[in-house]
Design an enzyme around this catalytic site. Structure first.
Site, PDB file in Angstrom:
ATOM      1  N   ASP A   1       5.706   6.834  13.812  1.00 38.61           N
ATOM      2  CA  ASP A   1       6.498   6.872  14.897  1.00 38.61           C
ATOM      3  C   ASP A   1       6.819   8.335  15.659  1.00 38.61           C
ATOM      4  O   ASP A   1       7.506   8.929  14.684  1.00 38.61           O
ATOM      5  CB  ASP A   1       7.868   6.040  14.469  1.00 38.61           C
ATOM      6  CG  ASP A   1       8.914   6.024  15.697  1.00 38.61           C
ATOM      7  OD1 ASP A   1       8.395   6.107  17.014  1.00 38.61           O
ATOM      8  OD2 ASP A   1       9.926   6.055  15.431  1.00 38.61           O
TER       9      ASP A   1
ATOM     10  N   GLU B   1       3.043   4.299  17.190  1.00 40.86           N
ATOM     11  CA  GLU B   1       3.685   3.705  18.125  1.00 40.86           C
ATOM     12  C   GLU B   1       3.294   4.174  19.491  1.00 40.86           C
ATOM     13  O   GLU B   1       3.293   5.427  19.645  1.00 40.86           O
ATOM     14  CB  GLU B   1       4.975   3.736  17.858  1.00 40.86           C
ATOM     15  CG  GLU B   1       6.039   3.040  18.862  1.00 40.86           C
ATOM     16  CD  GLU B   1       7.485   2.789  18.418  1.00 40.86           C
ATOM     17  OE1 GLU B   1       8.037   1.978  17.772  1.00 40.86           O
ATOM     18  OE2 GLU B   1       8.104   3.725  18.833  1.00 40.86           O
TER      19      GLU B   1
ATOM     20  N   ASP C   1      13.894   5.945  11.637  1.00 38.78           N
ATOM     21  CA  ASP C   1      12.315   6.633  11.973  1.00 38.78           C
ATOM     22  C   ASP C   1      11.308   6.182  11.225  1.00 38.78           C
ATOM     23  O   ASP C   1      10.408   5.714  11.537  1.00 38.78           O
ATOM     24  CB  ASP C   1      12.617   7.981  12.063  1.00 38.78           C
ATOM     25  CG  ASP C   1      13.354   8.327  13.382  1.00 38.78           C
ATOM     26  OD1 ASP C   1      13.335   7.684  14.439  1.00 38.78           O
ATOM     27  OD2 ASP C   1      14.165   9.215  13.082  1.00 38.78           O
TER      28      ASP C   1
END
Length: 202
Positions: free
Chosen positions: A44, A104, A176
């Protein structure tokens, strides 16, 4: 040759039963064969807090090998943050030897500066993982949440709790890191669909 209604029903049951009993067995065997021992690195990307998560596929179910957040203080120059992102991901890939990476995708950002900064972090991650020889797949944020929580606009806390449950972690991961683990789990789920709605390769 005439048959009785009872014989006709028995024939239908045999034909229908053989069709429906074999498919799940085939599907299960393909899933085990294609995903056994697969190690997925989820990422991410963010300049100040890039999350990463490494999972290993089952059977019987996926388990977390590592997860964390690459934290860069607000006072650091962009170049220093990008170097740390690259260095850490390089070390994670060398330590756990993932077979594939899922990252992502970019979300819609009204602020151009925010989009550019996110692009820098994403670029550092892509370059490092591509250098490691990994296949990299992109999954949109809404698709990740839909896959894990069942709702494309789910809050980060809901994602973290579901990731904790799916991976049987003692506590919810940091936000996260939870997002990165969710990306990895979403990719694993997509790989079960035999190419239907598969993540985009980048």
């Amino acid at each position: 040759m005439a048959i009785t209604p009872r014989q006709f029903e028995q024939m239908q049951a045999r034909v229908g039963g053989s069709k429906h009993k074999r498919a799940p067995v085939l599907e299960a065997s393909v899933r085990v064969a294609s995903n056994k021992n697969q190690i997925i690195l989820g990422v991410d990307p963010s300049l100040r807090g890039t999350g990463y998560g490494v999972i290993q596929a089952g059977p019987p179910q996926a388990r977390a090998l590592a997860h964390g957040t690459i934290v860069c203080p607000a006072g650091w120059e962009h170049s220093r943050c990008l170097a740390k992102i690259a260095q850490t991901l390089r070390e994670v890939a060398a330590r756990h030897k993932p077979t594939v990476c899922a990252i992502e995708g970019l979300f819609f950002a009204q602020n151009l500066q925010t989009a550019l900064i996110m692009g820098e972090a994403r670029g550092a991650a892509l370059a490092t993982l591509g250098e490691a020889g990994l296949e990299i797949f992109e999954i949109a944020p809404r698709k990740v949440k839909q896959s894990i929580v069942g709702y494309g606009a789910a809050q980060k806390s809901a994602v973290a709790k579901m990731v904790q449950r799916l991976l049987q972690l003692p506590q919810p991961p940091a936000p996260d890191a939870a997002d990165a683990l969710a990306v990895a789990l979403a990719h694993l789920q997509a790989s079960h669909r035999f190419g239907l709605g598969a993540p985009k390769k980048v």
